[in-house]
Design a protein around this motif. Structure first.
Motif, mmCIF file in Angstrom:
data_model
loop_
_atom_site.group_PDB
_atom_site.id
_atom_site.type_symbol
_atom_site.label_atom_id
_atom_site.label_comp_id
_atom_site.label_asym_id
_atom_site.label_seq_id
_atom_site.Cartn_x
_atom_site.Cartn_y
_atom_site.Cartn_z
ATOM 1 N N MET A 197 0.827 -1.206 0.000
ATOM 2 C CA MET A 197 0.000 0.000 0.000
ATOM 3 C C MET A 197 0.862 1.257 0.000
ATOM 4 O O MET A 197 0.586 2.219 -0.730
ATOM 5 C CB MET A 197 -0.949 0.006 1.190
ATOM 6 C CG MET A 197 -1.892 1.204 1.211
ATOM 7 S SD MET A 197 -3.205 1.071 2.447
ATOM 8 C CE MET A 197 -4.246 -0.181 1.693
ATOM 9 N N ASP B 156 -9.160 -0.880 0.251
ATOM 10 C CA ASP B 156 -7.719 -0.667 0.116
ATOM 11 C C ASP B 156 -7.389 0.365 -0.959
ATOM 12 O O ASP B 156 -6.379 1.070 -0.858
ATOM 13 C CB ASP B 156 -7.020 -1.986 -0.211
ATOM 14 C CG ASP B 156 -6.971 -2.922 0.983
ATOM 15 O OD1 ASP B 156 -7.222 -2.459 2.114
ATOM 16 O OD2 ASP B 156 -6.689 -4.125 0.782
ATOM 17 N N HIS C 215 -10.174 3.746 5.122
ATOM 18 C CA HIS C 215 -9.053 2.944 5.601
ATOM 19 C C HIS C 215 -8.436 3.630 6.814
ATOM 20 O O HIS C 215 -7.997 4.791 6.737
ATOM 21 C CB HIS C 215 -8.033 2.803 4.469
ATOM 22 C CG HIS C 215 -6.911 1.868 4.770
ATOM 23 N ND1 HIS C 215 -5.801 2.259 5.486
ATOM 24 C CD2 HIS C 215 -6.725 0.555 4.447
ATOM 25 C CE1 HIS C 215 -4.974 1.241 5.583
ATOM 26 N NE2 HIS C 215 -5.514 0.187 4.964
#
Length: 685
Positions: free
Chosen positions: A38, A73, A102
């Motif tokens: 990420m 995500d 998130h």
């Protein structure tokens, strides 16, 4: 070199797409081992945003950025990227389009001082109040739209690859207001990295919201992107029409996925693959061994189709062509191609149907061309003994309604959307041309299922559905041509080119008929490349991605430059958009297109022109376009580099004499120094 293993792997990386479930499976072992995917994605997205702003002459301190953040995500990627941009001085507003955000990404964004607008009254987002009722929600929605429309950059991180079907709820309403409600894009066809200068720019995180990730469709509202930063591997929507048209410039971020055990969903034809398919002359060749293409094209009403298809085949690397048709067409063919042989004889491939009336036009059934084609195609019935031994055949236009019920795999049909719609409607369910254009992969695959033939559906990005080694469908795309190729007779030229490519590969195709698809994609690639050369345009239906490497930031900045920025320093007089062309112009450039691919067999390491300059669009649309002594035309758009690989200079203002921007390859630049270099690079526009 053409067969350089590293270069082949690089080509495969940028031209091969995998289904979303497979991408998730590729991610899993890396996530399980603690690789911070990420954060890697967010850094690449933030750098892409910085480049977009720099190209638009917007400094980080002045930039107004809006993040559209979903709860998954993908929204996390966007939040971390937005936090990085806020830390660099940008004013960033995050619009939460779902019920959550998130958590870690939001914490980073809050620490960076970003503002958050929550749109869903049912949302539960720590530290940020949801609207109390529908009236407040409507007011906040309007406020978010106003801020987004007044921004320099929108970062679209609403959905990612998890979306199935059309956008719904708040994301759909956002897309309707900021993007398109439905249908094909209506934007001007521009070269890589170019836009019309209007704000806000749009950066899509992984995929544009609203596109069909795996099928390339546009099932509802969507937000077209100027740049799409996609992570780990290409997604089918970045290669397939019409979704590829709304991805803008592609940035591919390498996560070092292990793709070996996964089957690609779609592959894009590249210059390297095309060069490996075409046949080179052998020392003991005769005109017969180089390939003979037979053509039954043209008619009394449309003799020009015979001329165009025959001429294209004759200059597409075969030893001979044979033509069969009405006397008027024969006379015209001989004037244009005096070496053509009239009448029958042995051939390695056939081309039939271009310029021939279909059944509706030949209502009395008295057209001689149709009678001859019908008799020939009957021998390609998969249920007929000996059909597997027949040479490959290109079935175009008026011959499509003469196909047998089930075709042998070496039958290649080449419809446009309207012709494919008629073919499917006659054999199965009613479908319109608009429906085919909206879902090309679906309908091309359906035609493959119904006919057994290899299917080439023409378009700005051509979709080829053929066979894999197990007899299932294999999908290849080719988008090497410019929009100028939408011209009368271009399909006739394509048919002739395809027939010639199939004739060259006849020996291979006899043993491996599943290779018809890749040969067809090669012919389509050459056809598009010839049109690109003829029009002198650097715009193409599909553009090779820029690969993001965090260890080579300046290379990334250089690769992301708009074409016009490069042309200004090369003496390229025509401009990046090029000019109109005719089908005959395309024929004139086919030998040059072959030459560009054949030269990839040479080692050009010393002259600065090599395989990397021949990208997925034929020549690199992201590279400079200037003259070169090795160019057979004297104005080869395949050119050298703006940045000398060996040059070294400090990044201060005094070091730039106005003639170039240079980077010390051994120096570890700070973000601020890279920003300064980027500003200088972009100021050369």
């Amino acid at each position: 070199m053409l067969f350089d293993e590293d270069a082949e792997l690089d080509d495969e990386f940028v031209s091969t797409a995998f289904a979303s479930d497979d991408v998730r499976a590729m991610e899993k072992p890396l996530l399980d081992s603690g690789v911070p995917l990420m954060h890697m994605a967010a850094s690449a997205a933030a750098m892409s945003a910085r480049v977009m702003l720099a190209r638009a002459q917007v400094s980080p301190d002045d930039a107004r950025i809006v993040l559209l953040a979903g709860g998954g995500d993908n929204g996390g990627d966007g939040l971390f990227a937005a936090a990085e941009l806020a830390d660099q001085g940008a004013t960033v507003t995050a619009v939460a389009v779902g019920r959550s955000l998130h958590a870690e990404g939001l914490a980073a964004f809050d620490r960076a001082g970003g503002e958050v607008i929550v749109l869903d009254p049912r949302a539960e987002i720590e530290g940020h109040a949801a609207p109390a009722d529908e009236d407040e929600a409507a007011d906040l929605f309007d406020e978010a739209l106003d801020i987004a429309q007044d921004s320099h950059l929108i970062i679209d991180a609403m959905t990612g690859i998890g979306l199935q079907g059309a956008l719904r709820g708040i994301p759909a309403h956002i897309a309707e207001e900021l993007g398109r409600q439905s249908g094909l894009p209506e934007s001007m066809a521009l070269p890589s990295g170019e836009n019309l200068g209007a704000f806000p720019l749009v950066l899509a995180v992984d995929v544009p919201s609203g596109v069909g990730v795996n099928d390339g469709a546009l099932p509802g509202p969507y937000i077209p992107a100027d740049v799409t930063a996609t992570f780990g591997a290409m997604k089918p929507c970045a290669l397939l029409p019409p979704s590829a048209y709304v991805c803008g410039q592609l940035v591919l971020v390498d996560f070092d996925f292990d793709t070996a055990r996964f089957t690609p969903a779609v592959e894009a034809m590249t210059s390297r693959t095309a060069a490996q398919i075409i046949r080179l002359p052998h020392v003991a060749d005769s005109k017969y061994s180089r390939g003979v293409t037979g053509l039954i094209t043209g008619s009394q009403a449309y003799p020009g189709a015979a001329v165009l298809s025959c001429h294209a085949a004759a200059v597409s690397n075969v030893g001979m062509i044979r033509y069969r048709g009405p006397a008027r067409a024969e006379d015209l063919v001989l004037r244009e191609v005096p070496e053509a042989v009239m009448g029958g004889g042995h051939v390695q491939s056939w081309v039939v149907g271009s310029g021939v009336p279909n059944g509706e036009a030949d209502e009395h059934g008295d057209d001689a061309q149709r009678r001859e084609i019908r008799a020939l195609l009957a021998r390609y019935d998969a249920q007929t003994e000996g059909s597997a031994d027949m040479p490959p055949v290109v079935v175009d236009a008026g011959a499509l309604d003469l196909l047998p019920e089930t075709c042998a795999p070496q039958v290649l049909i080449t419809p446009h959307a309207g012709e494919l719609a008629r073919l499917i409607s006659e054999r199965d369910e009613d479908v319109t041309a608009d429906e085919v254009m909206a879902e090309p992969l679906h309908w091309a695959t359906r035609a493959w299922e119904l006919t057994g033939a290899t299917v080439l559906l023409k378009g700005a990005i051509t979709v080829i559905v053929g066979y894999d080694e197990e007899g299932g469908p294999s999908v290849i795309t080719s988008g090497s041509g410019p929009a100028w190729l939408s011209s009368a007779g271009a399909g006739d030229v394509l048919a002739g080119t395809l027939g010639a490519v199939l004739a060259q590969g006849a020996d291979t195709l006899r043993i491996m008929p599943d290779q018809v698809g890749i040969h067809a994609a090669t012919g389509a690639f050459l056809h598009g490349l010839a049109a690109q050369l003829a029009s002198e345009s650097l715009q193409t239906g599909w553009r090779r991605p820029v690969v993001y490497d965090p260890d080579s930031a300046f290379d990334f900045l250089e690769a992301m430059q708009p074409v016009s920025n490069m042309l200004a320093h090369t003496g390229y007089l025509v401009g990046s958009l090029g000019h109109p062309i005719t089908a005959k112009d395309v024929i004139g450039e086919l030998p040059h297109a072959f030459a560009l691919l054949i030269r990839m067999y040479d080692d050009h390491d010393d002259d600065g022109i090599g395989p990397d300059d021949l990208s997925g669009a034929g020549f690199n649309p992201d590279g400079p376009a200037g003259g070169d002594d090795d160019d057979p035309h004297g104005d080869d758009p395949v050119g050298g580099d703006i940045i000398d690989d060996d040059a070294v200079i400090e990044p201060d203002d005094d070091a730039d004499d106005g003639d170039g921007v240079y980077l010390d390859a051994d120096r570890d630049y700070t973000d601020e120094e890279l920003d300064a270099l980027m500003d200088r690079l972009m100021s050369r526009r």
